[in-house]
Scaffold this motif. Structure first.
Motif, short mmCIF file in Angstrom:
data_model
loop_
_atom_site.label_atom_id
_atom_site.label_comp_id
_atom_site.label_asym_id
_atom_site.label_seq_id
_atom_site.Cartn_x
_atom_site.Cartn_y
_atom_site.Cartn_z
N THR A 180 74.14 38.78 32.46
CA THR A 180 73.98 37.34 33.17
C THR A 180 73.05 36.49 32.19
OG1 THR A 180 73.36 38.77 34.98
CG2 THR A 180 72.94 36.56 35.36
N VAL A 181 73.75 36.26 31.03
CA VAL A 181 73.34 35.31 30.04
C VAL A 181 74.69 34.65 29.74
CG1 VAL A 181 71.38 36.85 29.35
CG2 VAL A 181 73.67 37.02 28.05
N THR A 182 74.41 33.32 28.91
CA THR A 182 75.39 32.52 28.29
C THR A 182 76.20 33.23 27.08
OG1 THR A 182 73.81 31.49 26.42
CG2 THR A 182 73.74 30.39 28.98
N ASP A 183 77.38 32.64 26.91
CA ASP A 183 77.95 33.10 25.54
C ASP A 183 77.37 32.90 24.56
OD1 ASP A 183 79.93 33.93 27.46
OD2 ASP A 183 81.36 32.28 26.77
N HIS A 184 76.60 31.77 24.34
CA HIS A 184 75.82 31.47 23.14
C HIS A 184 74.58 32.52 22.99
CE1 HIS A 184 73.80 29.04 19.94
NE2 HIS A 184 72.78 29.27 20.62
N THR A 185 74.24 33.02 23.90
CA THR A 185 72.95 33.98 23.65
C THR A 185 73.57 35.40 23.34
OG1 THR A 185 71.63 32.94 25.47
CG2 THR A 185 71.15 35.26 25.19
N VAL A 186 74.65 35.60 23.81
CA VAL A 186 75.14 36.76 23.23
C VAL A 186 75.66 36.79 21.88
CG1 VAL A 186 77.47 38.32 23.61
CG2 VAL A 186 76.36 37.16 25.79
N LYS A 187 76.46 35.49 21.38
CA LYS A 187 76.63 35.32 20.01
C LYS A 187 75.57 35.54 18.98
CE LYS A 187 80.46 32.40 20.83
NZ LYS A 187 81.16 30.96 20.68
N THR A 188 74.36 34.98 19.63
CA THR A 188 72.85 35.13 18.89
C THR A 188 72.68 36.65 18.68
OG1 THR A 188 72.28 32.98 19.62
CG2 THR A 188 70.70 34.38 18.86
N HIS A 189 72.75 37.25 19.64
CA HIS A 189 72.32 38.75 19.73
C HIS A 189 73.15 39.51 18.83
CE1 HIS A 189 69.35 38.64 22.78
NE2 HIS A 189 70.04 38.26 23.69
N ILE A 190 74.42 39.09 18.86
CA ILE A 190 75.44 39.72 18.00
C ILE A 190 75.24 39.68 16.40
CG2 ILE A 190 77.84 40.04 17.60
CD1 ILE A 190 78.51 39.72 20.13
N ASN A 191 74.85 38.24 16.17
CA ASN A 191 74.71 38.00 14.69
C ASN A 191 73.47 38.55 14.37
OD1 ASN A 191 76.82 36.24 14.82
ND2 ASN A 191 75.89 34.22 15.29
N ARG A 192 72.46 38.80 15.08
CA ARG A 192 71.25 39.25 14.74
C ARG A 192 71.35 40.66 14.45
NH1 ARG A 192 67.19 36.10 18.81
NH2 ARG A 192 67.10 34.08 17.67
N LEU A 193 72.03 41.44 15.30
CA LEU A 193 72.30 42.94 15.28
C LEU A 193 73.23 42.99 13.97
CD1 LEU A 193 74.95 44.49 16.43
CD2 LEU A 193 74.06 43.34 18.61
N PHE A 194 74.05 42.38 13.86
CA PHE A 194 75.00 42.68 12.57
C PHE A 194 74.28 42.45 11.41
CE2 PHE A 194 79.64 41.91 14.19
CZ PHE A 194 79.38 42.86 15.00
N THR A 195 73.26 41.48 11.43
CA THR A 195 72.50 41.19 10.17
C THR A 195 71.64 42.56 9.83
OG1 THR A 195 72.64 38.67 10.33
CG2 THR A 195 70.77 39.87 9.05
N LYS A 196 70.86 43.01 11.19
CA LYS A 196 69.89 44.03 10.93
C LYS A 196 70.60 45.28 10.62
CE LYS A 196 66.78 42.03 14.22
NZ LYS A 196 65.94 42.21 15.44
N LEU A 197 71.84 45.71 10.85
CA LEU A 197 72.61 46.84 10.54
C LEU A 197 73.61 46.57 9.21
CD1 LEU A 197 73.06 48.13 14.30
CD2 LEU A 197 71.19 48.62 12.81
N ASN A 198 73.84 45.38 8.99
CA ASN A 198 74.61 45.07 7.91
C ASN A 198 75.83 45.71 8.36
OD1 ASN A 198 75.14 44.52 5.31
ND2 ASN A 198 74.93 46.50 4.45
N LEU A 199 76.38 45.03 9.42
CA LEU A 199 77.90 45.11 10.07
C LEU A 199 78.84 44.14 9.63
CD1 LEU A 199 76.84 46.52 13.45
CD2 LEU A 199 77.21 47.88 11.58
N ARG A 200 79.87 44.28 9.33
CA ARG A 200 80.69 43.35 8.98
C ARG A 200 81.40 42.80 10.22
NH1 ARG A 200 85.19 46.10 6.20
NH2 ARG A 200 85.96 46.20 8.33
N ASP A 201 81.86 43.73 11.20
CA ASP A 201 82.57 43.16 12.29
C ASP A 201 82.22 44.30 13.47
OD1 ASP A 201 84.29 45.44 11.71
OD2 ASP A 201 85.62 44.07 10.49
#
Length: 223
Positions: A180-201
């Motif tokens: 129950t959040v916006t698409d933009h919020t999801v993208k923000t969470h994904i970008n942050r967790l990818f950065t923290k875990l050093n994930l490519r995709d």
């Protein structure tokens, strides 16, 4: 910017069909086509395209070997999108491990083809839910006792939840609806967790979720 592409498939009808569809677009140029893996590697070295569409099963050199060779030489300049006939292909894990950016089913619609090519050429991953499920199954089969190495402590509870939902095959839109959040919020969470875990995709996210114990064999997304 024009996307320069190479299409490699040993089936002439399939290869020609993909080429003809792609060339209808002003922003996509097919610079070469190949009938086997060796030819695909050679033409990629010559043409330096933005993306190579590789059939998995080809003579002389299969798509996995070709992808590995292309990506080892491309230094990130060329992306690889694998072509497959089946949702459940035994080479899914190998192709992603070789560095392919995703999969496209040969029965994909024209809009799906264009979306995949543009997405991968832009440096993003194209991983359909069906392929995500196969990746999970293959990972469990091949690495049943692997010890988790990534560290979850840097993630917020919501970021860990988003990682779990990605691993279950949910799209950004589906994750947004679930939380129950916006698409933009999801993208923000994904970008942050990818950065923290050093994930490519997303493919690496699925593997990491297994290594962290967030998801176990038989886990699945519920509608």
């Amino acid at each position: 910017m024009t996307i320069r592409a190479i299409v490699a498939d040993d089936q002439t009808v399939v290869r020609t069909g993909f080429v003809n569809l792609l060339t209808t677009q002003d922003d996509i140029e097919v610079v070469a086509e190949a009938a086997d893996g060796e030819e695909a590697v050679r033409l990629t070295a010559q043409q330096r395209p933005d993306i190579v569409l590789l059939d998995i099963r080809m003579p002389k050199m299969d798509g996995i070997q070709a992808a590995r060779s292309i990506l080892s030489e491309a230094d990130g300049a060329t992306k690889v999108l694998m072509l497959t006939t089946f949702h459940l292909d035994e080479y899914v894990f190998d192709a992603l491990a070789a560095g392919a950016s995703g999969f496209l089913l040969k029965d994909a619609t024209f809009p799906e083809l264009l979306h995949a090519v543009r997405l991968v050429a832009d440096g993003k991953a194209m991983l359909a839910p069906e392929v995500t499920k196969q990746l999970i199954a293959e990972f469990v089969h091949r690495r049943p006792t692997r010890i988790a190495t990534p560290d979850l402590t840097g993630l917020t509870a919501r970021e860990a939840e988003v990682l779990l939902l990605i691993a279950q095959g949910l799209s950004n839109k589906e994750i947004a609806e679930r939380l129950t959040v916006t698409d933009h919020t999801v993208k923000t969470h994904i970008n942050r967790l990818f950065t923290k875990l050093n994930l490519r995709d997303r493919a690496q996210a699925v593997i990491t979720a297994y290594e962290l114990g967030l998801i176990t064999p038989g886990s699945r997304a519920h509608g």
